[in-house]
Design a protein around this motif. Structure first.
Motif, PDB file in Angstrom:
ATOM      1  N   LEU A  98      56.835  -3.465 -17.181  1.00  0.00           N
ATOM      2  CA  LEU A  98      55.640  -2.627 -17.054  1.00  0.00           C
ATOM      3  C   LEU A  98      54.492  -3.107 -17.927  1.00  0.00           C
ATOM      4  O   LEU A  98      53.500  -2.387 -18.089  1.00  0.00           O
ATOM      5  CB  LEU A  98      55.983  -1.180 -17.408  1.00  0.00           C
ATOM      6  CG  LEU A  98      57.085  -0.526 -16.555  1.00  0.00           C
ATOM      7  CD1 LEU A  98      57.336   0.900 -17.013  1.00  0.00           C
ATOM      8  CD2 LEU A  98      56.725  -0.565 -15.083  1.00  0.00           C
ATOM      9  N   SER A  99      54.597  -4.314 -18.465  1.00  0.00           N
ATOM     10  CA  SER A  99      53.489  -4.849 -19.257  1.00  0.00           C
ATOM     11  C   SER A  99      52.335  -5.227 -18.338  1.00  0.00           C
ATOM     12  O   SER A  99      52.537  -5.583 -17.171  1.00  0.00           O
ATOM     13  CB  SER A  99      53.950  -6.079 -20.051  1.00  0.00           C
ATOM     14  OG  SER A  99      54.455  -7.077 -19.174  1.00  0.00           O
ATOM     15  N   PRO A 100      51.081  -5.144 -18.818  1.00  0.00           N
ATOM     16  CA  PRO A 100      49.928  -5.448 -17.962  1.00  0.00           C
ATOM     17  C   PRO A 100      49.952  -6.896 -17.481  1.00  0.00           C
ATOM     18  O   PRO A 100      50.188  -7.823 -18.257  1.00  0.00           O
ATOM     19  CB  PRO A 100      48.736  -5.184 -18.884  1.00  0.00           C
ATOM     20  CG  PRO A 100      49.258  -4.279 -19.954  1.00  0.00           C
ATOM     21  CD  PRO A 100      50.689  -4.669 -20.155  1.00  0.00           C
ATOM     22  N   ALA A 101      49.704  -7.078 -16.187  1.00  0.00           N
ATOM     23  CA  ALA A 101      49.693  -8.429 -15.617  1.00  0.00           C
ATOM     24  C   ALA A 101      48.332  -9.096 -15.789  1.00  0.00           C
ATOM     25  O   ALA A 101      48.250 -10.295 -16.054  1.00  0.00           O
ATOM     26  CB  ALA A 101      50.053  -8.378 -14.132  1.00  0.00           C
ATOM     27  N   MET A 102      47.248  -8.311 -15.644  1.00  0.00           N
ATOM     28  CA  MET A 102      45.876  -8.794 -15.808  1.00  0.00           C
ATOM     29  C   MET A 102      45.608 -10.033 -14.943  1.00  0.00           C
ATOM     30  O   MET A 102      44.942 -10.975 -15.373  1.00  0.00           O
ATOM     31  CB  MET A 102      45.605  -9.108 -17.287  1.00  0.00           C
ATOM     32  CG  MET A 102      45.822  -7.945 -18.231  1.00  0.00           C
ATOM     33  SD  MET A 102      44.738  -6.534 -17.875  1.00  0.00           S
ATOM     34  CE  MET A 102      43.175  -7.207 -18.341  1.00  0.00           C
ATOM     35  N   HIS A 103      46.113 -10.039 -13.710  1.00  0.00           N
ATOM     36  CA  HIS A 103      45.956 -11.216 -12.848  1.00  0.00           C
ATOM     37  C   HIS A 103      44.900 -11.015 -11.769  1.00  0.00           C
ATOM     38  O   HIS A 103      44.585 -11.945 -11.043  1.00  0.00           O
ATOM     39  CB  HIS A 103      47.295 -11.556 -12.189  1.00  0.00           C
ATOM     40  CG  HIS A 103      47.766 -10.536 -11.202  1.00  0.00           C
ATOM     41  ND1 HIS A 103      48.269  -9.316 -11.591  1.00  0.00           N
ATOM     42  CD2 HIS A 103      47.817 -10.538  -9.840  1.00  0.00           C
ATOM     43  CE1 HIS A 103      48.613  -8.618 -10.520  1.00  0.00           C
ATOM     44  NE2 HIS A 103      48.347  -9.325  -9.448  1.00  0.00           N
ATOM     45  N   TRP A 104      44.345  -9.806 -11.661  1.00  0.00           N
ATOM     46  CA  TRP A 104      43.284  -9.598 -10.680  1.00  0.00           C
ATOM     47  C   TRP A 104      42.000 -10.250 -11.186  1.00  0.00           C
ATOM     48  O   TRP A 104      41.574 -10.009 -12.309  1.00  0.00           O
ATOM     49  CB  TRP A 104      43.046  -8.119 -10.463  1.00  0.00           C
ATOM     50  CG  TRP A 104      44.069  -7.443  -9.612  1.00  0.00           C
ATOM     51  CD1 TRP A 104      45.281  -7.941  -9.236  1.00  0.00           C
ATOM     52  CD2 TRP A 104      43.978  -6.135  -9.034  1.00  0.00           C
ATOM     53  NE1 TRP A 104      45.944  -7.030  -8.464  1.00  0.00           N
ATOM     54  CE2 TRP A 104      45.176  -5.916  -8.316  1.00  0.00           C
ATOM     55  CE3 TRP A 104      43.015  -5.136  -9.059  1.00  0.00           C
ATOM     56  CZ2 TRP A 104      45.424  -4.727  -7.631  1.00  0.00           C
ATOM     57  CZ3 TRP A 104      43.258  -3.958  -8.378  1.00  0.00           C
ATOM     58  CH2 TRP A 104      44.438  -3.755  -7.665  1.00  0.00           C
ATOM     59  N   PRO A 105      41.351 -11.061 -10.368  1.00  0.00           N
ATOM     60  CA  PRO A 105      40.092 -11.690 -10.801  1.00  0.00           C
ATOM     61  C   PRO A 105      38.966 -10.670 -10.897  1.00  0.00           C
ATOM     62  O   PRO A 105      38.967  -9.651 -10.193  1.00  0.00           O
ATOM     63  CB  PRO A 105      39.823 -12.723  -9.701  1.00  0.00           C
ATOM     64  CG  PRO A 105      40.520 -12.192  -8.497  1.00  0.00           C
ATOM     65  CD  PRO A 105      41.747 -11.483  -9.006  1.00  0.00           C
ATOM     66  N   THR A 106      37.998 -10.932 -11.749  1.00  0.00           N
ATOM     67  CA  THR A 106      36.849 -10.045 -11.891  1.00  0.00           C
ATOM     68  C   THR A 106      35.986 -10.117 -10.635  1.00  0.00           C
ATOM     69  O   THR A 106      35.648 -11.210 -10.173  1.00  0.00           O
ATOM     70  CB  THR A 106      36.008 -10.452 -13.109  1.00  0.00           C
ATOM     71  OG1 THR A 106      36.837 -10.415 -14.278  1.00  0.00           O
ATOM     72  CG2 THR A 106      34.827  -9.523 -13.292  1.00  0.00           C
ATOM     73  N   PRO A 107      35.630  -8.989 -10.036  1.00  0.00           N
ATOM     74  CA  PRO A 107      34.814  -9.017  -8.813  1.00  0.00           C
ATOM     75  C   PRO A 107      33.460  -9.646  -9.069  1.00  0.00           C
ATOM     76  O   PRO A 107      32.806  -9.351 -10.071  1.00  0.00           O
ATOM     77  CB  PRO A 107      34.679  -7.537  -8.441  1.00  0.00           C
ATOM     78  CG  PRO A 107      35.786  -6.846  -9.163  1.00  0.00           C
ATOM     79  CD  PRO A 107      36.010  -7.627 -10.416  1.00  0.00           C
TER      80      PRO A 107
END
Length: 242
Positions: A98-107
């Motif tokens: 459940l650690s943050p993945a932070m893999h979504w790119p910034t829009p």
């Protein structure tokens, strides 16, 4: 026998404390960091509310049927609960990362948007082999739960009537800042679920992600009222996220 009763009460007290501790730890481990405080608050509300309601229920039963009958029924209910939950083990959710993945790119193009701009619709376009449409839709149901959990209040999956291979997933959030928070809420376990769904994509191009901003009316101080429609913010998904 007072001494026998004292030993029994000691064992019961230890069991009660261990159950409380186990439930508290399980609730904390089953929740990602961004929602842990709210989840624990809900857990405690339901737990304490259940104790209050149970006190009224068993008190009324003991008043009408007698204390021995109420205690006997409570004991049988506890045994039935143990039998019904034999396959459920506290701590099974610890296997999920459940650690943050932070893999979504910034829009792209969102720097000039106000935080309260909204609602916002995010759409993703897939190319799917019609022969694998069923498994793809099942994989998308898992994403459905993730999107709604992370803040979306509406979700849908549609197929192009003229092109059986083209699918559009979309979800809606209340504001731009709420969508940015979704970027922080995606966990490593969620990333694996996304990978399972995106593995069905067969297009030569990467999945296209588009951010749609609600059309708004803005007032120009010099020329009077004008109508302004927000433009979609689009970007193809990076190759390493396909």
């Amino acid at each position: 026998d007072v001494w026998l009763l004292s030993v029994a009460m000691l064992i019961m007290g230890a069991a009660w404390i261990s159950v409380m501790s186990s439930l508290q730890v399980a609730a904390q481990m089953a929740l990602p960091a961004w929602v842990r405080a709210r989840g624990l608050a809900l857990f405690l509300t339901v737990f304490q509310g259940g104790m209050a309601a149970g006190s009224v229920l068993w008190g009324q039963l003991a008043d009408h049927a007698g204390i021995p009958v109420a205690l006997s029924i409570a004991a049988m209910g506890a045994l039935a609960g143990i039998a019904a939950t034999r396959r459920v083990r506290i701590g099974d959710d610890e296997k999920a990362d459940l650690s943050p993945a932070m893999h979504w790119p910034t829009p792209h193009g969102g720097d000039n948007l106000e935080e309260d701009t909204g609602p916002v619709v995010v759409s993703l376009e897939y190319r799917i082999d019609p022969a694998r449409a069923g498994p793809f839709q099942q994989a998308m149901e898992e994403l459905h739960r993730i999107r709604k959990r992370d803040g979306a209040f509406f979700w849908g999956l549609f197929r192009d009537a003229a092109d059986r291979c083209r699918y559009i997933e979309y979800f809606m959030v209340e504001s731009w800042v709420e969508h940015l928070r979704q970027h922080e809420r995606v966990t490593v376990a969620d990333r694996a679920a996304e990978a399972r769904a995106k593995a069905f994509h067969t297009g030569a191009e990467p999945i296209v992600v588009t951010h749609w901003i609600a059309a708004t009316r803005e007032r120009d101080a010099e020329s009077g009222a004008i109508e302004h429609f927000g433009d979609p913010l689009s970007h193809p998904e990076p190759q390493h996220l396909r």
